[in-house]
Design a protein around this motif. Structure first.
Motif, mmCIF file in Angstrom:
data_model
loop_
_atom_site.group_PDB
_atom_site.id
_atom_site.type_symbol
_atom_site.label_atom_id
_atom_site.label_comp_id
_atom_site.label_asym_id
_atom_site.label_seq_id
_atom_site.Cartn_x
_atom_site.Cartn_y
_atom_site.Cartn_z
ATOM 1 N N MET A 235 71.265 -1.460 49.865
ATOM 2 C CA MET A 235 70.840 -1.985 48.567
ATOM 3 C C MET A 235 69.361 -2.382 48.589
ATOM 4 S SD MET A 235 71.646 -2.871 45.428
ATOM 5 C CE MET A 235 73.382 -3.310 45.155
ATOM 6 N N MET A 236 68.928 -3.034 49.671
ATOM 7 C CA MET A 236 67.568 -3.564 49.726
ATOM 8 C C MET A 236 66.527 -2.533 50.139
ATOM 9 S SD MET A 236 68.048 -7.351 51.428
ATOM 10 C CE MET A 236 68.731 -6.696 52.976
ATOM 11 N N CYS A 237 66.934 -1.589 51.009
ATOM 12 C CA CYS A 237 65.943 -0.731 51.668
ATOM 13 C C CYS A 237 66.249 0.763 51.581
ATOM 14 C CB CYS A 237 65.851 -1.097 53.158
ATOM 15 S SG CYS A 237 65.717 -2.851 53.530
ATOM 16 N N GLY A 238 67.323 1.144 50.899
ATOM 17 C CA GLY A 238 67.801 2.526 50.976
ATOM 18 C C GLY A 238 66.959 3.557 50.265
ATOM 19 N N HIS A 239 65.996 3.093 49.446
ATOM 20 C CA HIS A 239 65.186 4.040 48.672
ATOM 21 C C HIS A 239 63.697 3.759 48.836
ATOM 22 C CE1 HIS A 239 68.866 5.506 46.710
ATOM 23 N NE2 HIS A 239 69.246 4.254 46.858
ATOM 24 N N TYR A 240 63.344 3.226 50.021
ATOM 25 C CA TYR A 240 61.946 2.961 50.348
ATOM 26 C C TYR A 240 61.341 2.030 49.291
ATOM 27 C CZ TYR A 240 63.320 7.172 52.812
ATOM 28 O OH TYR A 240 64.005 8.089 53.546
ATOM 29 N N ASP A 241 60.133 2.374 48.794
ATOM 30 C CA ASP A 241 59.514 1.502 47.811
ATOM 31 C C ASP A 241 60.036 1.758 46.401
ATOM 32 O OD1 ASP A 241 58.201 3.900 48.387
ATOM 33 O OD2 ASP A 241 56.273 3.241 47.620
ATOM 34 N N GLY A 242 61.137 2.517 46.296
ATOM 35 C CA GLY A 242 61.860 2.651 45.042
ATOM 36 C C GLY A 242 63.189 1.915 45.067
ATOM 37 N N SER A 243 63.409 1.076 46.080
ATOM 38 C CA SER A 243 64.707 0.396 46.238
ATOM 39 C C SER A 243 64.979 -0.597 45.111
ATOM 40 C CB SER A 243 64.769 -0.317 47.594
ATOM 41 O OG SER A 243 64.701 0.621 48.653
ATOM 42 N N GLY A 244 63.955 -1.292 44.685
ATOM 43 C CA GLY A 244 64.144 -2.238 43.590
ATOM 44 C C GLY A 244 64.518 -1.527 42.304
ATOM 45 N N GLU A 245 63.866 -0.411 42.026
ATOM 46 C CA GLU A 245 64.165 0.365 40.822
ATOM 47 C C GLU A 245 65.596 0.893 40.862
ATOM 48 O OE1 GLU A 245 63.116 2.335 37.123
ATOM 49 O OE2 GLU A 245 62.345 0.624 38.240
ATOM 50 N N PHE A 246 66.044 1.341 42.046
ATOM 51 C CA PHE A 246 67.413 1.855 42.177
ATOM 52 C C PHE A 246 68.426 0.734 41.954
ATOM 53 C CE2 PHE A 246 71.249 3.271 44.315
ATOM 54 C CZ PHE A 246 71.334 4.601 43.916
ATOM 55 N N ALA A 247 68.177 -0.428 42.546
ATOM 56 C CA ALA A 247 69.077 -1.569 42.357
ATOM 57 C C ALA A 247 69.121 -1.981 40.891
ATOM 58 C CB ALA A 247 68.643 -2.737 43.231
ATOM 59 N N TYR A 248 67.969 -1.939 40.226
ATOM 60 C CA TYR A 248 67.882 -2.328 38.827
ATOM 61 C C TYR A 248 68.649 -1.356 37.932
ATOM 62 C CZ TYR A 248 65.698 -3.465 34.329
ATOM 63 O OH TYR A 248 65.480 -3.812 33.019
ATOM 64 N N ARG A 249 68.506 -0.061 38.200
ATOM 65 C CA ARG A 249 69.089 0.950 37.315
ATOM 66 C C ARG A 249 70.523 1.317 37.672
ATOM 67 N NH1 ARG A 249 64.706 5.692 36.809
ATOM 68 N NH2 ARG A 249 66.492 6.651 35.742
ATOM 69 N N VAL A 250 70.878 1.248 38.957
ATOM 70 C CA VAL A 250 72.207 1.698 39.405
ATOM 71 C C VAL A 250 73.077 0.530 39.839
ATOM 72 C CG1 VAL A 250 73.450 3.176 41.041
ATOM 73 C CG2 VAL A 250 71.262 3.953 40.075
ATOM 74 N N GLY A 251 72.520 -0.387 40.613
ATOM 75 C CA GLY A 251 73.272 -1.576 41.011
ATOM 76 C C GLY A 251 74.334 -1.314 42.057
ATOM 77 N N LEU A 252 74.080 -0.352 42.940
ATOM 78 C CA LEU A 252 74.998 -0.059 44.043
ATOM 79 C C LEU A 252 74.192 0.182 45.315
ATOM 80 C CD1 LEU A 252 77.474 2.498 42.386
ATOM 81 C CD2 LEU A 252 78.006 0.142 43.060
ATOM 82 N N PRO A 253 74.767 -0.109 46.489
ATOM 83 C CA PRO A 253 74.117 0.285 47.740
ATOM 84 C C PRO A 253 73.977 1.806 47.789
ATOM 85 C CG PRO A 253 75.960 -1.204 48.151
ATOM 86 C CD PRO A 253 76.055 -0.786 46.721
ATOM 87 N N GLY A 254 72.830 2.284 48.235
ATOM 88 C CA GLY A 254 72.637 3.732 48.316
ATOM 89 C C GLY A 254 71.581 4.091 49.329
ATOM 90 N N LYS A 255 71.611 5.336 49.764
ATOM 91 C CA LYS A 255 70.568 5.839 50.677
ATOM 92 C C LYS A 255 70.180 7.234 50.234
ATOM 93 C CE LYS A 255 67.668 5.845 53.940
ATOM 94 N NZ LYS A 255 66.773 6.517 52.956
ATOM 95 N N SER A 256 68.889 7.438 50.076
ATOM 96 C CA SER A 256 68.367 8.731 49.647
ATOM 97 C C SER A 256 67.818 9.515 50.828
ATOM 98 C CB SER A 256 67.260 8.525 48.616
ATOM 99 O OG SER A 256 66.156 7.859 49.223
ATOM 100 N N GLY A 257 67.574 10.799 50.590
ATOM 101 C CA GLY A 257 66.920 11.657 51.568
ATOM 102 C C GLY A 257 66.001 12.613 50.841
ATOM 103 N N VAL A 258 64.923 13.057 51.506
ATOM 104 C CA VAL A 258 63.967 13.925 50.818
ATOM 105 C C VAL A 258 64.498 15.341 50.634
ATOM 106 C CG1 VAL A 258 61.959 12.579 51.513
ATOM 107 C CG2 VAL A 258 62.710 14.507 52.945
#
Length: 306
Positions: A235-258
């Protein structure tokens, strides 16, 4: 659920702004951006999928969830002497915070942190042995022994390793890495090259839905406390410097990959995997984020919902 996924896939097919593929890894630069897949696996054994959910893709940094799980299983909380647990606020391949913090990476999901975790789990073994352990673990949690490394992607990353090699050598200079840098990097690049489809990836995430228990086999993969903590780090770190935006828009723990994938966990409800190779400016799947936002709106699965 199937209608929800079909509707999302149809909506994403109409999108024209699909982001940009990760062309700094040449093997990924050739991927057709006009693809989108989504799959949802539930603890009761149901699988729902739509779009290009059976197409293989390189999971890249999503693999960091799995090596973190292995690391916590092998080293317990001593793993945190190698890597921190704080958001970085910087790009995934940044060296800035390493210099400020004596070579200790901020979290296990930025590149430097994942390299530190790989070094920790090698424990004196050769890369081939560590990679065998990683792949065996993925086979277990996905309940699928067909999953393999994409050696072309790994070779492409190794041939363009300069930034990651700089991170590794910088950590080595602070005594943070114990193994040969090239061996650690070779292991790391192969780990990131694992090829999976949305259905396999959603299935692999189920142990984090169910408090650390692999519902395929009934085996406890990791204890409940550590499963919760992995989810909190996602939730806090799974999307690098987009983690806050992901938490704001989705509200679930997640991990992205390029590679364009995102694995998202709805505790107690299901594991959601999306894939679309076009990325936004911080390296996360552009359509993947949009699709997950729509999914949460339709299902109410956010951890912030009542």
């Amino acid at each position: 659920m199937q209608k929800i996924l079909d509707d999302i896939a149809a909506e994403m097919a109409r999108e024209t702004d699909r982001g940009k593929v990760a062309d700094y890894i040449p093997q990924l630069a050739h991927i057709d951006p006009n693809q989108f897949g989504i799959a949802v696996a539930t603890p009761d054994g149901h699988m729902y999928a739509a779009g290009d959910a059976s197409t293989l893709f390189s999971i890249q940094s999503i693999s960091k969830i799995f090596t973190l799980t292995i690391g916590l299983g092998k080293l317990g909380d001593t793993l945190w002497t190698h890597v921190g647990r704080e958001p970085s606020g910087d790009p995934f391949n940044s060296i800035v915070m390493l210099e400020h913090e004596s070579g200790r990476p901020r979290n296990p999901f930025i590149n430097a942190g994942a390299i530190a975790v790989v070094d920790a789990i090698m424990m004196g073994h050769k890369p081939k042995e560590t990679l065998g352990e990683i792949l065996q673990f993925v086979h277990l949690i996905a309940d699928d022994e067909s999953i393999r490394f994409d050696h072309k992607v790994a070779a492409s990353e190794m041939a363009h390793k300069d930034r990651n090699a700089s991170l590794a050598h910088f950590m080595k200079s602070f005594g943070r890495l114990r193994h040969d840098v090239d061996n650690v990097l070779g292991t790391y690049f192969h780990q990131c090259s694992i090829a999976m489809n949305c259905q396999q990836l959603a299935s692999a995430g189920l142990y984090l839905v169910s408090n650390g228990v692999d519902k395929h086999s009934g085996v406890r993969v990791i204890n409940e406390k550590r499963a919760r903590r992995i989810n909190s780090l996602m939730m806090m770190c799974g999307h690098y410097d987009g983690s806050g935006e992901f938490a704001y828009r989705v509200g679930l723990p997640g991990k992205s990959g390029v590679g364009g994938g995102i694995l998202t966990i709805a505790p107690g409800k299901g594991s959601i995997a999306v894939w679309s190779p076009g990325l936004d400016h911080v390296g996360n799947s552009k359509l993947g984020l949009k699709a997950l936002e729509r999914f949460v709106q339709k299902t109410g699965w956010s951890v912030f919902a009542e």
